[in-house]
Design an enzyme around this catalytic site. Sequence first.
Site, PDB file in Angstrom:
ATOM      1  CD  GLU A   1      -3.186  -0.885   2.059  1.00 33.16           C
ATOM      2  OE1 GLU A   1      -3.155   0.053   2.871  1.00 33.16           O
ATOM      3  OE2 GLU A   1      -4.144  -1.675   1.979  1.00 33.16           O
TER       4      GLU A   1
ATOM      5  CD  GLU B   1      -4.099  -6.225   3.726  1.00 29.98           C
ATOM      6  OE1 GLU B   1      -4.881  -5.435   4.293  1.00 29.98           O
ATOM      7  OE2 GLU B   1      -2.863  -6.080   3.735  1.00 29.98           O
TER       8      GLU B   1
HETATM    9  C1  BG6 Z   1      -4.769  -2.587   5.175  1.00 27.95           C
HETATM   10  C2  BG6 Z   1      -3.413  -2.872   5.753  1.00 27.95           C
HETATM   11  O1  BG6 Z   1      -4.752  -1.363   4.566  1.00 27.95           O
HETATM   12  O2  BG6 Z   1      -5.831  -2.511   6.077  1.00 27.95           O
HETATM   13  C3  BG6 Z   1      -3.442  -3.799   6.972  1.00 27.95           C
HETATM   14  O3  BG6 Z   1      -2.582  -3.425   4.769  1.00 27.95           O
HETATM   15  C4  BG6 Z   1      -4.565  -3.363   7.887  1.00 27.95           C
HETATM   16  O4  BG6 Z   1      -2.196  -3.747   7.611  1.00 27.95           O
HETATM   17  C5  BG6 Z   1      -5.871  -3.469   7.121  1.00 27.95           C
HETATM   18  O5  BG6 Z   1      -4.618  -4.066   9.078  1.00 27.95           O
HETATM   19  C6  BG6 Z   1      -7.110  -3.187   7.930  1.00 27.95           C
HETATM   20  O6  BG6 Z   1      -6.990  -1.981   8.596  1.00 27.95           O
HETATM   21  P1  BG6 Z   1      -7.213  -1.928  10.164  1.00 27.95           P
HETATM   22  O7  BG6 Z   1      -6.883  -0.562  10.570  1.00 27.95           O
HETATM   23  O8  BG6 Z   1      -8.628  -2.263  10.385  1.00 27.95           O
HETATM   24  O9  BG6 Z   1      -6.306  -2.928  10.765  1.00 27.95           O
END
Ligand code: BG6
Length: 473
Positions: A174, A372
């Site tokens: 990212e 993700e």
């Molecule tokens: C993504 C990141 O943008 O979002 C992760 O790569 C992150 O590291 C995920 O955990 C979810 O965000 P959050 O703040 O809910 O953990």
Amino acid sequence: MTKNEFLWGGSIAAHQCEGAWDQDGKGIGIMDLVTQGTYEKPREICKTIDPDKLYPSHEGIDFYHRYKEDIALLAEMGFKALRISIDWSRIYPKGDEAEPNQLGIQFYQNVVDELLKHDIEPIVTLYHFEMPVHLVREYGSWVNPKVVEFYLNYCQTMFEALKGKVRYWVTFNEMNHIDPQTEASDIFTYIIAGLKYTEMENKKQTLATISYNMTLASVKAVKIARTIDPENQVGCVFGLTPAYPLNCDPQNVMNSFKETDREFYQIDAMCMGKFPEYKLKEYQVQGIELIVSEEDASAFAEGKLDFIGLNYYSSSVAHYEGDDENEETLFGGTQNPYLQQSKWGWAIDPTGLRYLLNYIYRRYGLPIIITENGLGAVDQLEADGTIQDDYRIEYVQKHLEQMEKAIVEDYVDCFGYLMWGPIDLVSATTGEMKKRYGFIYVDKNDDQTGSLARIKKKSFTWYQELIKAKSTF
Ligand code: BG6
């Protein structure tokens, strides 16, 4: 893994799960200095460790000591792939040493061996918000081209250390949140480059230089990976959000295009063999200095990605004339009235996933892996020891339906789905444990209490059955 088998699995990141922040020679990473926050109260970025404050990365979920147990649970679900990240500060504690820390290398070799033992394909991210603090303090972070050299040296060390075991590599997670055209919040520039936005002098120039140097580092890393092992497949992961128009007012449609598209210039640079002219012209007009040397130009030409990793959580509504008074949250802006939001204000939009898969595939024609996707939610551990997370099942199910449409009806080449945080871990933006994503519950609370026991949620069995039922599309 059999060839052409769809890569069902999940993604985790070192600083959000490992803990052991000061063990076996690890140096201080940028996230080791960030306190726990909440949705309302941003995480604090400290200069030194304050013993009165909580730093969630210090213990994480103790994956460092429990990785065998955790991987066994993922294997039980039938995982075909797990995306992990390597914490740079475990390998080069300060970042600029001549020799790596062997204990750090050993740890990741052990994790990878454990995955392979269970027939789980390791997908390794080399930079997921994990940078030695020393490189920020001593060299000024990615503004300095020396940091590119240190990063490449670190990458080379890991390509060699895991040669023949790891086939899929990710250069960065990212980096696309760095864009000189937009105001940024401190936490976003910090997690990516260890620098607070509000403290940056000459913000636009700084952000443009950081972004350029990281993009260059990525293409150079691709070349090194291929030289060390031609079997290596190298990608980069982008966290993308389609910004929809508020309505069909052509100006709003144009704003929507611009807002969605502005996160793509680094992908263009990594896939099209050159840093995009439109971005250089934009910089020129704004007085941002950036010179693409001949050497850089060949690096872009020679370091094109093999695949693209997509992190997708939600869509947004593009800014429109007169929306200045809208309350800005961490993920900003107007809420889409057609969509529901998670408890953390993220719009739940499965169709946005299909939209992005199409957009990316048609623009670059490269294989895509969803690196993700998931729902951060508050889970209730019932008196009988169960966790009934039907909302999570529904979220993933609906996103998978859209993914399937993209693959089957739109002919997008998508080769895997990695659910974010298959085991509960620390939230990156808020530092909370309460914001849980996992199929596996971790008994740990935000006040750092809890036994760290792992408990299967209802979604565990659901994902297990889903993987069993479908090995290809
Ligand atoms: C993504 C990141 O943008 O979002 C992760 O790569 C992150 O590291 C995920 O955990 C979810 O965000 P959050 O703040 O809910 O953990």
